[in-house]
Design an enzyme around this catalytic site. Sequence first.
Site, PDB file in Angstrom:
ATOM      1  N   ARG A 176       0.832  -1.212   0.000  1.00 14.77           N
ATOM      2  CA  ARG A 176       0.000   0.000   0.000  1.00 14.77           C
ATOM      3  C   ARG A 176       0.865   1.261   0.000  1.00 14.77           C
ATOM      4  O   ARG A 176       0.467   2.283  -0.543  1.00 14.77           O
ATOM      5  CB  ARG A 176      -0.975   0.000   1.180  1.00 14.77           C
ATOM      6  CG  ARG A 176      -0.300  -0.096   2.525  1.00 14.77           C
ATOM      7  CD  ARG A 176      -1.308  -0.113   3.662  1.00 14.77           C
ATOM      8  NE  ARG A 176      -0.686  -0.556   4.894  1.00 14.77           N
ATOM      9  CZ  ARG A 176      -1.127  -0.219   6.101  1.00 14.77           C
ATOM     10  NH1 ARG A 176      -2.196   0.530   6.238  1.00 14.77           N
ATOM     11  NH2 ARG A 176      -0.515  -0.663   7.178  1.00 14.77           N
ATOM     12  N   SER A 214      -4.834   4.657   5.934  1.00 12.30           N
ATOM     13  CA  SER A 214      -4.671   3.236   5.598  1.00 12.30           C
ATOM     14  C   SER A 214      -4.225   3.034   4.159  1.00 12.30           C
ATOM     15  O   SER A 214      -3.514   2.093   3.849  1.00 12.30           O
ATOM     16  CB  SER A 214      -5.992   2.492   5.802  1.00 12.30           C
ATOM     17  OG  SER A 214      -6.364   2.510   7.158  1.00 12.30           O
ATOM     18  N   GLU A 222     -19.051   4.589  -0.181  1.00 14.29           N
ATOM     19  CA  GLU A 222     -18.281   4.071  -1.316  1.00 14.29           C
ATOM     20  C   GLU A 222     -19.078   4.105  -2.618  1.00 14.29           C
ATOM     21  O   GLU A 222     -18.513   4.306  -3.697  1.00 14.29           O
ATOM     22  CB  GLU A 222     -17.809   2.646  -1.022  1.00 14.29           C
ATOM     23  CG  GLU A 222     -16.817   2.534   0.130  1.00 14.29           C
ATOM     24  CD  GLU A 222     -17.489   2.494   1.509  1.00 14.29           C
ATOM     25  OE1 GLU A 222     -18.740   2.429   1.575  1.00 14.29           O
ATOM     26  OE2 GLU A 222     -16.768   2.524   2.524  1.00 14.29           O
ATOM     27  N   PHE A 244     -14.478  -3.082   0.169  1.00 13.76           N
ATOM     28  CA  PHE A 244     -15.372  -1.955  -0.075  1.00 13.76           C
ATOM     29  C   PHE A 244     -15.159  -1.365  -1.466  1.00 13.76           C
ATOM     30  O   PHE A 244     -15.927  -0.506  -1.909  1.00 13.76           O
ATOM     31  CB  PHE A 244     -15.169  -0.875   1.001  1.00 13.76           C
ATOM     32  CG  PHE A 244     -15.150  -1.424   2.404  1.00 13.76           C
ATOM     33  CD1 PHE A 244     -16.057  -2.403   2.781  1.00 13.76           C
ATOM     34  CD2 PHE A 244     -14.212  -1.004   3.327  1.00 13.76           C
ATOM     35  CE1 PHE A 244     -16.035  -2.945   4.059  1.00 13.76           C
ATOM     36  CE2 PHE A 244     -14.185  -1.532   4.611  1.00 13.76           C
ATOM     37  CZ  PHE A 244     -15.096  -2.505   4.982  1.00 13.76           C
ATOM     38  N   HIS A 303      -5.548  -3.742   1.524  1.00 16.68           N
ATOM     39  CA  HIS A 303      -6.045  -4.702   2.520  1.00 16.68           C
ATOM     40  C   HIS A 303      -6.798  -5.862   1.871  1.00 16.68           C
ATOM     41  O   HIS A 303      -7.804  -6.333   2.393  1.00 16.68           O
ATOM     42  CB  HIS A 303      -6.936  -3.986   3.542  1.00 16.68           C
ATOM     43  CG  HIS A 303      -6.194  -3.013   4.411  1.00 16.68           C
ATOM     44  ND1 HIS A 303      -5.446  -1.968   3.896  1.00 16.68           N
ATOM     45  CD2 HIS A 303      -6.091  -2.919   5.755  1.00 16.68           C
ATOM     46  CE1 HIS A 303      -4.919  -1.283   4.889  1.00 16.68           C
ATOM     47  NE2 HIS A 303      -5.271  -1.824   6.026  1.00 16.68           N
ATOM     48  N   ASP A 350      -8.607  -8.010  11.664  1.00 17.08           N
ATOM     49  CA  ASP A 350      -9.989  -7.530  11.484  1.00 17.08           C
ATOM     50  C   ASP A 350     -10.950  -8.656  11.117  1.00 17.08           C
ATOM     51  O   ASP A 350     -12.155  -8.547  11.316  1.00 17.08           O
ATOM     52  CB  ASP A 350     -10.050  -6.447  10.394  1.00 17.08           C
ATOM     53  CG  ASP A 350      -9.696  -5.071  10.938  1.00 17.08           C
ATOM     54  OD1 ASP A 350      -9.627  -4.920  12.175  1.00 17.08           O
ATOM     55  OD2 ASP A 350      -9.487  -4.159  10.128  1.00 17.08           O
ATOM     56  N   ARG A 359      -1.885  -4.886   2.999  1.00 17.59           N
ATOM     57  CA  ARG A 359      -1.535  -4.182   4.227  1.00 17.59           C
ATOM     58  C   ARG A 359      -0.174  -4.558   4.808  1.00 17.59           C
ATOM     59  O   ARG A 359       0.548  -3.678   5.279  1.00 17.59           O
ATOM     60  CB  ARG A 359      -2.623  -4.463   5.267  1.00 17.59           C
ATOM     61  CG  ARG A 359      -2.285  -3.961   6.653  1.00 17.59           C
ATOM     62  CD  ARG A 359      -3.469  -4.160   7.597  1.00 17.59           C
ATOM     63  NE  ARG A 359      -3.180  -3.681   8.930  1.00 17.59           N
ATOM     64  CZ  ARG A 359      -2.972  -4.474   9.981  1.00 17.59           C
ATOM     65  NH1 ARG A 359      -3.045  -5.783   9.855  1.00 17.59           N
ATOM     66  NH2 ARG A 359      -2.713  -3.956  11.167  1.00 17.59           N
TER      67      ARG A 359
END
Lengths: 317, 281
Positions: free
Chosen positions: A13, A40, A61, A86, A112, A120, A170
């Site tokens: 990322r 993020s 989104e 998302f 991610h 998560d 990530r």
Amino acid sequence: MKIYENTGSKDTRSGFGDGLTELGQKNKNVVALCADLTGSLKMNAFADNHPERFFQVGIAEANMMGMAAGMTIGGKIPFTGTFANFSTGRVYDQIRQSIAYSDKNVKICASHSGLTLGEDGATHQILEDIGLMKMLPGMTVINTCDYNQTKAATLAIAEHHGPVYLRFGRPKVANFTPEKGEFKIGKAVVLQEGTDVTIIATGHLVWEALEAAKALNEKGISAEVINIHTIKPLDEEAIIQSAKKTGCVVTAEEHNFLGGLGESVARTLSLNCPTPQEFVATNDTFGESGTPEQLLEKYGLNAENITLKAEKVIKRK
Amino acid sequence: MADTQQLKDLVTQVRRDIVRQVHAVNSGHPGGSLGCAEFLVTLYNEVMDHNPEFNMDGTNEDLFFLSNGHISPVLYSVLARSGYFPVEELSTFRTLNSRLQGHPTTHEGLPGVRIASGSLGQGMSVAIGAAVVKKLNGDAKTVFTLHGDGELQEGQIWEAAMYAAANKVDNLISTIDVNGQQIDGSTEQVLALGDLKNKFEAFGWKVITVAKGNDVDAVLAGLKEALASTGKGLPICILLHTEMGNGVDFMMGSHAWHGIAPNDEQLAEALRQNPETLGDY
């Protein structure tokens, strides 16, 4: 065997973020949108440098994808940023109608992705996104393997006209491709030449494939390793050429076997040169909480399992 | 155009185009199309500064996005009669290899269409994107949208409405076709919309109500007021009260003609009620 050196582990990322920062300076038409995940996605520098070209849309989104489509009208090149889940499943119809079917020059940048999002858990770990996106006509699908390649891909997709899905992640992973390396959309990269088995990998599993090739080499098995960073359009020629040489294939990806790179490779092989193939991928399952390393081990997405699958597929020749 | 009689004549011809397109292929959506004929005719002929020599970027011209894409027959008729493509092409509506797809699309390269629509709720977001880019490019023109009232049941509309107000997208005029009807019945029966004026105002929009949305004078006054309200920090919503099926008496007053085509006798009656003014395609 070629030796690949990890020049210092970094997250993919950050490759995206640094690429976007460079694009901000190079190309005035690049605009960026983010759905409340600026840190993020490592989009802070772009947002700070070009506040007028950065659009914070909030946790919305669907609106972000529609806005991105509209922003192409007037000549901008929008880069959207949020998690892979998302960026795809949540907004599939917006992407399908307003971006893909409408042929809008939007770059959907997704962090991610896969299991390595980690703690998560399954609500955030999408393992279906490659399949969702490659099924859309006209969509280019890219899954980069390390920091350098992600940065290069970010720069390259700005020069490509048409919708693109750029998938990265990530965790800090080995950084081993050349700094400022050339990124050719749709062009496979042969990392290791071999004669006994072909390992075709994408994303975080490319480094694992190189590690597997080392382990196989110690056992006297010569593995060819191909980095498929572009899943669509797929470099079929490179796959066919290698499969004809080695006679068997292992595909490796951080994704469900349904809809992933492995299925695209299987189609190519069955149409052109039917070849035994084994899949390193998740097995039609959701993920769960854990550290990236624990998850990759539990779901068999690592060098050890690639090695086992290679030995298995060689026996099927 | 100098006087509203010319607009009314054009509306009558557009109504003929709508029912003839839908009848020819026994499919399409005449009710909402007829209800919005006055609005689109007025918008394209009296309000928007637009260029039928179509280019996708639409720089330095006003833009229109149809979010409720199922009323494609009225859009196609108005675009054709504004010079975007030959009027004769209306005869290809919904047929194989046509640029006039069931719902509007950019995919076949039809001039005048900048986004695909049909799956509801997406047009306001697209328009906001185009509107903020106009600001970024120093382009002072306005972006218009049209939505069905039933379409407001889609959540994305309210994501977009929140964004537009929070970010002062004041070069956007979104019109809601308030006809109170949707496929399964009245909006009141299916999912009551509540007080739309209060809803949009609570979201931070300026709201203009046009009570007679099928009267070209009233529509023109509402659109002029909306245009005069741009550039003042608020996105603008026009609540356009219309009658589904307006201009064809047996199609008015219910949701029945949302998505069905007239038969031969019904077509003849609809055409009898709307005599040819500018020439059929």
